[in-house]
Design an enzyme around this catalytic site. Structure first.
Site, mmCIF file in Angstrom:
data_model
loop_
_atom_site.group_PDB
_atom_site.id
_atom_site.type_symbol
_atom_site.label_atom_id
_atom_site.label_comp_id
_atom_site.label_asym_id
_atom_site.label_seq_id
_atom_site.Cartn_x
_atom_site.Cartn_y
_atom_site.Cartn_z
ATOM 1 N N GLU A 106 -2.860 13.027 3.428
ATOM 2 C CA GLU A 106 -3.765 13.803 4.292
ATOM 3 C C GLU A 106 -5.180 13.245 4.221
ATOM 4 O OE1 GLU A 106 -2.962 15.983 6.551
ATOM 5 O OE2 GLU A 106 -0.855 16.033 5.953
ATOM 6 N N ARG A 166 0.846 -1.185 0.000
ATOM 7 C CA ARG A 166 0.000 0.000 0.000
ATOM 8 C C ARG A 166 0.886 1.241 0.000
ATOM 9 N NH1 ARG A 166 -3.968 2.781 4.270
ATOM 10 N NH2 ARG A 166 -5.219 3.858 2.730
ATOM 11 N N HIS A 167 0.371 2.318 -0.557
ATOM 12 C CA HIS A 167 1.093 3.589 -0.586
ATOM 13 C C HIS A 167 1.235 4.147 0.829
ATOM 14 C CE1 HIS A 167 -2.654 5.735 0.170
ATOM 15 N NE2 HIS A 167 -3.209 4.972 -0.771
ATOM 16 N N GLY A 168 2.153 5.100 0.988
ATOM 17 C CA GLY A 168 2.320 5.791 2.262
ATOM 18 C C GLY A 168 1.128 6.678 2.581
ATOM 19 N N GLN A 169 1.137 7.240 3.765
ATOM 20 C CA GLN A 169 0.016 8.034 4.271
ATOM 21 C C GLN A 169 -0.164 9.351 3.506
ATOM 22 O OE1 GLN A 169 0.289 10.208 8.127
ATOM 23 N NE2 GLN A 169 -1.246 8.702 8.769
ATOM 24 N N ASN A 174 -5.926 10.104 4.026
ATOM 25 C CA ASN A 174 -5.950 8.971 4.961
ATOM 26 C C ASN A 174 -6.201 9.459 6.379
ATOM 27 O OD1 ASN A 174 -3.235 7.547 3.142
ATOM 28 N ND2 ASN A 174 -5.330 6.828 3.063
ATOM 29 N N GLU A 202 -6.662 2.947 -7.636
ATOM 30 C CA GLU A 202 -7.749 2.714 -6.691
ATOM 31 C C GLU A 202 -9.093 2.825 -7.405
ATOM 32 O OE1 GLU A 202 -9.125 4.307 -2.281
ATOM 33 O OE2 GLU A 202 -7.172 4.837 -3.082
#
Length: 149
Positions: free
Chosen positions: A12, A7-10, A14, A74
């Site tokens: 805003e 999964r991608h990083g965090q 998220n 996504e």
């Protein structure tokens, strides 16, 4: 052969629990700072073309060749994108979609029931052909793993 689905990083979004979908939302400063180079070194990383996935892959696998694959993006959440569940708790379209276990079509977006198999279906032969004998890695969103089981 090992296949890694990440999964991608965090972002805003998220943090705010907002539906990102196909919006090209970048990593947050905190999300980027939390990433470190991976302890594996794939030759090639197949990645969603969204900047949050590409930027995550660049940090994790700096020496890898990144190959953007549109069908790893996504799901499109249509009119729900950019909003969170609190903002939509009285929205009849949202309530109907959630009441259907998120399997129906998001207004202006994709149908949840089709998403795990829809975009993934044409990729199966594509992945199989390219993964023979090579070390590869995939970076995508959090629900990619169930698609490929």
């Amino acid at each position: 052969m090992k296949v890694y689905l990440l999964r991608h990083g965090q972002t805003e979004y998220n943090v705010d629990k907002r539906y990102q979908g196909t919006r090209d939302i970048p990593l947050s400063e905190k999300g980027r700072a939390a990433l470190r180079r991976a302890d594996i070194e794939p030759d090639t990383v197949y990645v969603s073309p969204l900047c949050r996935a590409v930027d995550t892959a660049r940090v994790l696998f700096p020496a890898a060749r990144l190959v953007p694959v549109h069908d790893l993006r996504e799901m499109c959440f249509g009119i729900f994108e950019g909003r969170n569940y609190v903002e939509m708790e009285r929205d009849p379209d949202y309530l109907a979609w959630v009441g259907d276990d998120c399997m129906g079509r998001c207004p202006g977006g994709e149908r949840g029931l089709n998403f795990p198999t829809g975009p993934a279906r044409p990729l199966r032969p594509w992945w199989t052909k390219r993964w023979r004998g090579a070390r590869k890695c995939s970076s995508s969103w959090r629900t990619a793993a169930p698609r490929w089981r």
